[in-house]
Scaffold this motif. Structure first.
Motif, short mmCIF file in Angstrom:
data_model
loop_
_atom_site.label_atom_id
_atom_site.label_comp_id
_atom_site.label_asym_id
_atom_site.label_seq_id
_atom_site.Cartn_x
_atom_site.Cartn_y
_atom_site.Cartn_z
N TYR A 148 -1.72 12.49 -19.61
CA TYR A 148 -2.70 11.40 -19.61
C TYR A 148 -2.88 10.75 -18.24
CZ TYR A 148 -2.97 11.48 -24.68
OH TYR A 148 -3.20 11.86 -25.98
N ALA A 149 -1.97 10.95 -17.31
CA ALA A 149 -2.10 10.33 -15.99
C ALA A 149 -3.10 11.10 -15.13
CB ALA A 149 -0.76 10.27 -15.29
N ALA A 150 -3.95 10.38 -14.43
CA ALA A 150 -4.93 10.99 -13.53
C ALA A 150 -4.77 10.38 -12.14
CB ALA A 150 -6.34 10.75 -14.06
N LEU A 151 -5.37 11.03 -11.15
CA LEU A 151 -5.26 10.55 -9.77
C LEU A 151 -6.64 10.54 -9.10
CD1 LEU A 151 -2.83 9.63 -8.00
CD2 LEU A 151 -2.91 11.89 -6.94
N PRO A 152 -7.56 9.71 -9.59
CA PRO A 152 -8.87 9.59 -8.93
C PRO A 152 -8.69 8.86 -7.59
CG PRO A 152 -8.67 7.99 -10.70
CD PRO A 152 -7.44 8.84 -10.77
N VAL B 199 0.83 -1.21 0.00
CA VAL B 199 0.00 0.00 0.00
C VAL B 199 0.87 1.26 0.00
CG1 VAL B 199 -1.70 1.33 1.30
CG2 VAL B 199 -1.96 -1.15 1.08
N VAL B 200 1.85 1.31 0.89
CA VAL B 200 2.69 2.51 1.00
C VAL B 200 3.60 2.65 -0.22
CG1 VAL B 200 4.50 3.64 2.34
CG2 VAL B 200 2.60 2.51 3.51
N GLY B 201 4.28 1.56 -0.59
CA GLY B 201 5.15 1.61 -1.75
C GLY B 201 4.38 1.92 -3.02
N GLY B 202 3.22 1.29 -3.16
CA GLY B 202 2.38 1.58 -4.32
C GLY B 202 1.87 3.00 -4.31
N GLY B 203 1.53 3.53 -3.12
CA GLY B 203 1.05 4.91 -3.03
C GLY B 203 2.11 5.90 -3.44
N VAL B 204 3.33 5.69 -2.97
CA VAL B 204 4.44 6.58 -3.37
C VAL B 204 4.66 6.50 -4.86
CG1 VAL B 204 6.91 6.99 -3.14
CG2 VAL B 204 5.55 6.47 -1.10
N ALA B 205 4.65 5.29 -5.40
CA ALA B 205 4.86 5.11 -6.84
C ALA B 205 3.76 5.78 -7.65
CB ALA B 205 4.93 3.62 -7.17
N ALA B 206 2.51 5.67 -7.19
CA ALA B 206 1.40 6.29 -7.91
C ALA B 206 1.52 7.81 -7.91
CB ALA B 206 0.07 5.86 -7.28
N VAL B 207 1.89 8.37 -6.78
CA VAL B 207 2.04 9.84 -6.70
C VAL B 207 3.18 10.31 -7.59
CG1 VAL B 207 2.66 11.75 -5.16
CG2 VAL B 207 1.00 10.02 -4.41
N VAL B 208 4.30 9.62 -7.54
CA VAL B 208 5.44 9.99 -8.39
C VAL B 208 5.08 9.84 -9.86
CG1 VAL B 208 7.80 9.39 -9.05
CG2 VAL B 208 7.15 9.45 -6.63
N ALA B 209 4.41 8.73 -10.20
CA ALA B 209 4.01 8.52 -11.60
C ALA B 209 3.06 9.62 -12.06
CB ALA B 209 3.35 7.15 -11.75
N TYR B 210 2.13 9.99 -11.20
CA TYR B 210 1.20 11.06 -11.56
C TYR B 210 1.92 12.39 -11.73
CZ TYR B 210 -2.34 14.67 -11.07
OH TYR B 210 -3.11 15.78 -11.26
N ALA B 211 2.83 12.70 -10.82
CA ALA B 211 3.56 13.97 -10.89
C ALA B 211 4.35 14.10 -12.19
CB ALA B 211 4.48 14.11 -9.68
N VAL B 212 4.92 12.99 -12.64
CA VAL B 212 5.74 13.02 -13.85
C VAL B 212 4.88 12.90 -15.10
CG1 VAL B 212 7.55 11.83 -15.14
CG2 VAL B 212 7.76 12.11 -12.66
N LEU B 213 3.96 11.96 -15.11
CA LEU B 213 3.23 11.63 -16.34
C LEU B 213 2.05 12.56 -16.62
CD1 LEU B 213 3.25 7.74 -15.96
CD2 LEU B 213 4.80 9.17 -17.29
#
Length: 264
Positions: free
Chosen positions: A144-148, A122-136
């Protein structure tokens, strides 16, 4: 009495888990690999959308789910070491003297590993999702990246459950195999080797069996859009979870059977 003895066994396993450097290295490696893989896979998706002329935004948790294919092996290594390292060093004799009921010892190891792996996912995935959203979400990648938040939160919970079950399955295999090399070989074959071999073999029966092995079952449960066959996994998330639970239960049962039959 039994509950108290299980609690003591859990406390002992918890102390052992956090007293070795390999735990920290495996968790750090899993986190770093999660972020890097999510960025690369998300970047590939965004690049494909740009090349094809656009499409709907994808949630930043989508590449995190795809990244579990790679990240799982860092956590598998950690789960494996919780039991195989004791056989390698001979410490398993001390462990079984302290917790002579072997099922209780195996349960303690699983109950300690489960929350750690869940939080790591959960934590590792959350960090990865935030970083991916910030970049993409930048214009360079077409935004194209969203953060619903609701969708991302649900996806991250599923990632945590997937890592938990794969890790408990690994502990069961470790109890049966007793060696790091044997455990890693069997788990690798279950997660990736056999599914890919069956896909390569071709034929509908081989395909159906492959899609119900742990990795594809986990991807179905997490809602992966595509799989290595090039299309959507042809059954619902609930069935994927059921198959994953069945594989985990079978591995733990096999480990328990060997523990009861063989001396340390």
């Amino acid at each position: 009495m039994a509950a108290g003895e299980l609690g003591q066994a859990i406390g002992s396993e918890w102390t052992k888990l956090w007293s070795v450097r390999s735990t920290w290295w495996c968790l750090a490696g899993a986190g770093a690999l999660m972020v890097l893989s999510a960025l690369l896979l998300g970047g590939a998706t965004a690049t494909d959308l740009l090349r094809d002329g656009g499409g709907p935004p994808f949630p930043a948790s989508q590449p995190v789910i795809s990244a579990t294919i790679f990240v799982q092996f860092a956590l598998v290594t950690l789960a494996m070491l919780t039991i195989t390292s004791e056989y390698a060093s001979g410490a398993i004799r001390v462990t079984l003297q302290a917790t002579p009921v072997r099922g209780r010892m195996l349960a303690a190891k699983a109950l300690v590993a489960a929350p750690v792996m869940f939080v790591a996912g959960v934590v590792g995935g959350g960090v990865a999702a935030v970083v991916a959203y910030a970049v993409l979400s930048a214009d360079l990648f077409g935004g194209y990246a969203a953060l619903p938040l609701a969708r991302v939160a649900l996806d991250l919970l599923k990632v945590g459950v997937f890592f938990t079950l794969v890790s408990v399955m690994t502990i069961g295999v470790g109890a049966a195999m007793r060696s790091a090399a044997g455990t890693l070989t069997v788990v690798f074959m279950l997660l990736m080797g056999l599914p890919l071999m069956l896909l390569t073999a071709g034929g509908q029966v081989a395909l159906e069996v492959s899609l119900r092995m742990p990795m594809f079952a986990g991807l179905a449960f997490m809602g992966s859009v595509d799989n290595m066959t090039g299309g959507p996994i042809p059954y619902p998330a609930g069935e994927g979870l059921a198959w994953l639970l069945a594989w985990t239960a079978a591995a733990v049962a096999a480990g328990y059977a060997v523990l009861r039959r063989r001396d340390a």
